[in-house]
Design a protein around this motif. Structure first.
Motif, PDB file in Angstrom:
ATOM      1  N   ILE A 120       0.528  -1.343   0.099  1.00  0.00           N
ATOM      2  CA  ILE A 120       0.124   0.057   0.112  1.00  0.00           C
ATOM      3  C   ILE A 120       1.106   1.350  -0.166  1.00  0.00           C
ATOM      4  O   ILE A 120       1.763   1.359   0.680  1.00  0.00           O
ATOM      5  CB  ILE A 120      -0.956  -0.065   1.245  1.00  0.00           C
ATOM      6  N   LEU A 121       0.385   2.183  -0.600  1.00  0.00           N
ATOM      7  CA  LEU A 121       1.233   3.675  -0.701  1.00  0.00           C
ATOM      8  C   LEU A 121       0.591   4.435   0.561  1.00  0.00           C
ATOM      9  O   LEU A 121      -0.894   4.500   0.588  1.00  0.00           O
ATOM     10  CB  LEU A 121       1.152   4.346  -2.058  1.00  0.00           C
ATOM     11  N   ALA A 122       1.125   5.162   1.319  1.00  0.00           N
ATOM     12  CA  ALA A 122       0.599   5.726   2.458  1.00  0.00           C
ATOM     13  C   ALA A 122       1.622   7.207   2.657  1.00  0.00           C
ATOM     14  O   ALA A 122       2.670   7.182   2.222  1.00  0.00           O
ATOM     15  CB  ALA A 122       0.752   4.953   3.699  1.00  0.00           C
ATOM     16  N   ASP A 123       0.817   8.227   3.231  1.00  0.00           N
ATOM     17  CA  ASP A 123       1.762   9.310   3.771  1.00  0.00           C
ATOM     18  C   ASP A 123       2.389   8.919   4.867  1.00  0.00           C
ATOM     19  O   ASP A 123       1.893   8.153   5.592  1.00  0.00           O
ATOM     20  CB  ASP A 123       0.932  10.539   3.868  1.00  0.00           C
ATOM     21  N   ARG A 124       3.625   9.204   5.061  1.00  0.00           N
ATOM     22  CA  ARG A 124       4.396   8.843   6.160  1.00  0.00           C
ATOM     23  C   ARG A 124       3.618   9.364   7.576  1.00  0.00           C
ATOM     24  O   ARG A 124       3.928   8.776   8.438  1.00  0.00           O
ATOM     25  CB  ARG A 124       5.927   9.478   6.166  1.00  0.00           C
ATOM     26  N   GLY A 125       3.128  10.674   7.707  1.00  0.00           N
ATOM     27  CA  GLY A 125       2.586  11.064   8.761  1.00  0.00           C
ATOM     28  C   GLY A 125       1.496  10.033   9.387  1.00  0.00           C
ATOM     29  O   GLY A 125       1.380   9.886  10.576  1.00  0.00           O
ATOM     30  N   THR A 126       0.502   9.631   8.640  1.00  0.00           N
ATOM     31  CA  THR A 126      -0.374   8.492   9.013  1.00  0.00           C
ATOM     32  C   THR A 126       0.288   7.496   9.373  1.00  0.00           C
ATOM     33  O   THR A 126      -0.096   6.763  10.466  1.00  0.00           O
ATOM     34  CB  THR A 126      -1.517   8.420   7.921  1.00  0.00           C
ATOM     35  N   TRP A 127       1.215   7.052   8.623  1.00  0.00           N
ATOM     36  CA  TRP A 127       2.058   5.526   8.769  1.00  0.00           C
ATOM     37  C   TRP A 127       2.750   5.691  10.423  1.00  0.00           C
ATOM     38  O   TRP A 127       2.400   4.747  10.983  1.00  0.00           O
ATOM     39  CB  TRP A 127       2.993   5.344   7.721  1.00  0.00           C
ATOM     40  N   LEU A 128       3.145   6.760  10.561  1.00  0.00           N
ATOM     41  CA  LEU A 128       3.870   6.989  11.993  1.00  0.00           C
ATOM     42  C   LEU A 128       3.137   6.978  13.213  1.00  0.00           C
ATOM     43  O   LEU A 128       3.402   6.486  14.390  1.00  0.00           O
ATOM     44  CB  LEU A 128       4.774   8.080  11.831  1.00  0.00           C
ATOM     45  N   SER A 129       1.627   7.298  12.888  1.00  0.00           N
ATOM     46  CA  SER A 129       0.546   7.303  13.807  1.00  0.00           C
ATOM     47  C   SER A 129      -0.123   5.931  14.087  1.00  0.00           C
ATOM     48  O   SER A 129      -0.857   5.900  14.812  1.00  0.00           O
ATOM     49  CB  SER A 129      -0.209   8.435  13.684  1.00  0.00           C
ATOM     50  N   PHE A 130       0.101   5.273  12.810  1.00  0.00           N
ATOM     51  CA  PHE A 130      -0.741   3.941  12.862  1.00  0.00           C
ATOM     52  C   PHE A 130      -0.282   2.906  13.840  1.00  0.00           C
ATOM     53  O   PHE A 130       0.979   2.685  13.831  1.00  0.00           O
ATOM     54  CB  PHE A 130      -0.608   3.602  11.433  1.00  0.00           C
ATOM     55  N   LYS A 131      -1.292   2.360  14.524  1.00  0.00           N
ATOM     56  CA  LYS A 131      -0.917   1.411  15.596  1.00  0.00           C
ATOM     57  C   LYS A 131      -0.904  -0.008  15.071  1.00  0.00           C
ATOM     58  O   LYS A 131      -0.359  -1.085  15.573  1.00  0.00           O
ATOM     59  CB  LYS A 131      -1.777   1.644  17.074  1.00  0.00           C
ATOM     60  N   ASN A 132      -1.859  -0.319  14.146  1.00  0.00           N
ATOM     61  CA  ASN A 132      -2.129  -1.638  13.801  1.00  0.00           C
ATOM     62  C   ASN A 132      -1.342  -2.156  12.562  1.00  0.00           C
ATOM     63  O   ASN A 132      -1.968  -2.368  11.613  1.00  0.00           O
ATOM     64  CB  ASN A 132      -3.683  -1.761  13.459  1.00  0.00           C
ATOM     65  N   ARG A 133      -0.115  -2.096  12.683  1.00  0.00           N
ATOM     66  CA  ARG A 133       0.690  -2.322  11.652  1.00  0.00           C
ATOM     67  C   ARG A 133       0.892  -3.758  11.277  1.00  0.00           C
ATOM     68  O   ARG A 133       1.040  -3.982  10.011  1.00  0.00           O
ATOM     69  CB  ARG A 133       1.981  -1.821  11.851  1.00  0.00           C
ATOM     70  N   GLY A 134       0.593  -4.673  12.011  1.00  0.00           N
ATOM     71  CA  GLY A 134       0.876  -5.989  11.595  1.00  0.00           C
ATOM     72  C   GLY A 134       2.311  -6.468  11.202  1.00  0.00           C
ATOM     73  O   GLY A 134       3.029  -6.319  11.723  1.00  0.00           O
ATOM     74  N   ASP A 135       2.222  -7.108  10.003  1.00  0.00           N
ATOM     75  CA  ASP A 135       3.436  -7.431   9.337  1.00  0.00           C
ATOM     76  C   ASP A 135       4.008  -6.427   8.484  1.00  0.00           C
ATOM     77  O   ASP A 135       4.999  -6.680   7.796  1.00  0.00           O
ATOM     78  CB  ASP A 135       3.331  -8.968   8.589  1.00  0.00           C
ATOM     79  N   LEU A 136       3.152  -5.245   8.335  1.00  0.00           N
ATOM     80  CA  LEU A 136       3.512  -4.360   7.368  1.00  0.00           C
ATOM     81  C   LEU A 136       5.067  -3.410   7.882  1.00  0.00           C
ATOM     82  O   LEU A 136       5.358  -3.293   9.033  1.00  0.00           O
ATOM     83  CB  LEU A 136       2.465  -3.139   7.058  1.00  0.00           C
ATOM     84  N   ALA A 137       5.654  -2.981   6.716  1.00  0.00           N
ATOM     85  CA  ALA A 137       6.740  -2.306   7.042  1.00  0.00           C
ATOM     86  C   ALA A 137       7.257  -1.252   5.754  1.00  0.00           C
ATOM     87  O   ALA A 137       6.746  -1.538   4.761  1.00  0.00           O
ATOM     88  CB  ALA A 137       8.373  -3.008   7.289  1.00  0.00           C
ATOM     89  N   ILE A 138       7.896  -0.321   5.932  1.00  0.00           N
ATOM     90  CA  ILE A 138       8.338   0.508   5.072  1.00  0.00           C
ATOM     91  C   ILE A 138       9.554  -0.078   4.118  1.00  0.00           C
ATOM     92  O   ILE A 138      10.487  -0.720   4.582  1.00  0.00           O
ATOM     93  CB  ILE A 138       8.997   1.772   5.377  1.00  0.00           C
ATOM     94  N   LEU A 139       9.093  -0.321   2.775  1.00  0.00           N
ATOM     95  CA  LEU A 139       9.776  -1.064   1.906  1.00  0.00           C
ATOM     96  C   LEU A 139      10.472  -0.104   0.917  1.00  0.00           C
ATOM     97  O   LEU A 139      11.672  -0.625   0.502  1.00  0.00           O
ATOM     98  CB  LEU A 139       9.182  -2.245   1.164  1.00  0.00           C
ATOM     99  N   VAL A 140       9.900   0.949   0.420  1.00  0.00           N
ATOM    100  CA  VAL A 140      10.454   1.768  -0.450  1.00  0.00           C
ATOM    101  C   VAL A 140      10.345   3.198  -0.022  1.00  0.00           C
ATOM    102  O   VAL A 140       9.101   3.618   0.113  1.00  0.00           O
ATOM    103  CB  VAL A 140       9.924   1.803  -1.823  1.00  0.00           C
ATOM    104  N   GLN A 141      11.432   4.130  -0.091  1.00  0.00           N
ATOM    105  CA  GLN A 141      11.184   5.404   0.262  1.00  0.00           C
ATOM    106  C   GLN A 141      12.280   6.018  -0.272  1.00  0.00           C
ATOM    107  O   GLN A 141      13.221   5.548  -0.635  1.00  0.00           O
ATOM    108  CB  GLN A 141      11.164   5.401   1.887  1.00  0.00           C
TER     109      GLN A 141
END
Length: 278
Positions: free
Chosen positions: A198-219
């Motif tokens: 998924i593409l996300a803005d970094r601000g929402t990602w940093l505040s997101f708690k339910n990350r599960g197995d997701l991680a930043i892969l491309v930046q």
């Protein structure tokens, strides 16, 4: 309890009908003046508004009510004259809004960037890449699950630009491509549950708690730059627009105090938005 309660919904119509607002009961009721700002889910779900709005209201006595939807919907609210200020992140759409006479001027306020997230297992083998379009082509070629907001938001518009640059035509009929029609937070929940990219803005990602197995892969690709702009809705088109109070909010956002307040918002010690008003 925080002086500002945050709300979001899937449609501007629903929000305007039931009157869900960002604002406290006491602060709003006691304020002599108020404005309505149509903005993006990323500014609300990241927690930015909860951080900056009390400072503005304390300084000016102007309460700010926010409708938090995708950028496309936020601009449509402005086109109907149902907001005083529009604060979004799709420069091309914002410039069109101005050229159509719905605002006299667009001012840049801040930026952050988009990031491409995915499961740590990384079936498309994109981790560590620096080119968003190359990464998306690999996702498409491998038929790896991808979640799109599909809501005409600024993030959705950026995603579609990147797919086009990658030479990939996406649509809801593709078995690996899922459109949620939702804001950034719900879309991230879906991606987390599906172990999808998924593409996300970094601000929402940093505040997101339910990350599960997701991680930043491309930046880090310059194309992932994410600029936010603000516009006062035209009072010539819509006499009900609160021109003076709306302009006071814009002036504060681009002032040193406003810019410093934006810069001071951090999650886990990491700054979410970077002021760049000119």
């Amino acid at each position: 309890m925080s002086p500002y309660k945050k709300y979001s919904a899937l449609s501007a119509a629903t929000l305007l009908t039931v009157g869900l607002l960002i604002g406290s009961g006491p602060a709003v009721s006691q304020a002599q003046k108020s404005i309505l700002v149509s903005s993006t889910t990323s500014t609300e779900q990241s927690g930015l508004f909860g951080h900056i709005l009390p400072a503005f209201t304390n300084k000016t006595g102007i309460a700010v009510k926010v409708v938090a939807v995708g950028t496309g919907q936020a601009l449509d609210i402005g086109r109907r004259g149902d907001a005083d200020v529009v604060f979004v992140h799709d420069k091309a759409a914002e410039e069109l809004f101005v050229s159509q006479g719905f605002s006299d001027k667009r001012q840049e306020v801040m930026f952050n960037d988009f990031v491409l997230l995915g499961p740590k297992s990384d079936p498309a083998k994109i981790a560590g890449g620096k080119d968003i379009q190359v990464a998306l082509k690999k996702i498409a070629d491998s038929n790896s699950a991808f979640v799109s907001r599909g809501d005409k938001s600024g993030t959705h518009a950026a995603e579609l630009r990147y797919w086009k640059g990658a030479g990939v035509e996406v649509n809801a009929n593709l078995p690996w491509y899922k459109e949620t029609g939702s804001g950034m937070g719900p879309a991230l929940n879906t991606a987390s549950g599906m172990n999808a990219y998924i593409l996300a803005d970094r601000g929402t990602w940093l505040s997101f708690k339910n990350r599960g197995d997701l991680a930043i892969l491309v930046q880090g690709d310059p194309k992932l730059f994410n600029q936010y702009g603000v516009m006062l809705v035209s009072s010539e088109k819509f006499p009900n627009v609160k021109k003076a109070d709306g302009q006071a909010f814009i002036n504060w956002l681009v002032s040193k105090e406003g810019q410093d307040t934006i810069a001071s918002y951090k999650v886990g010690g990491e700054q979410l938005f970077f002021p760049n008003a000119k």
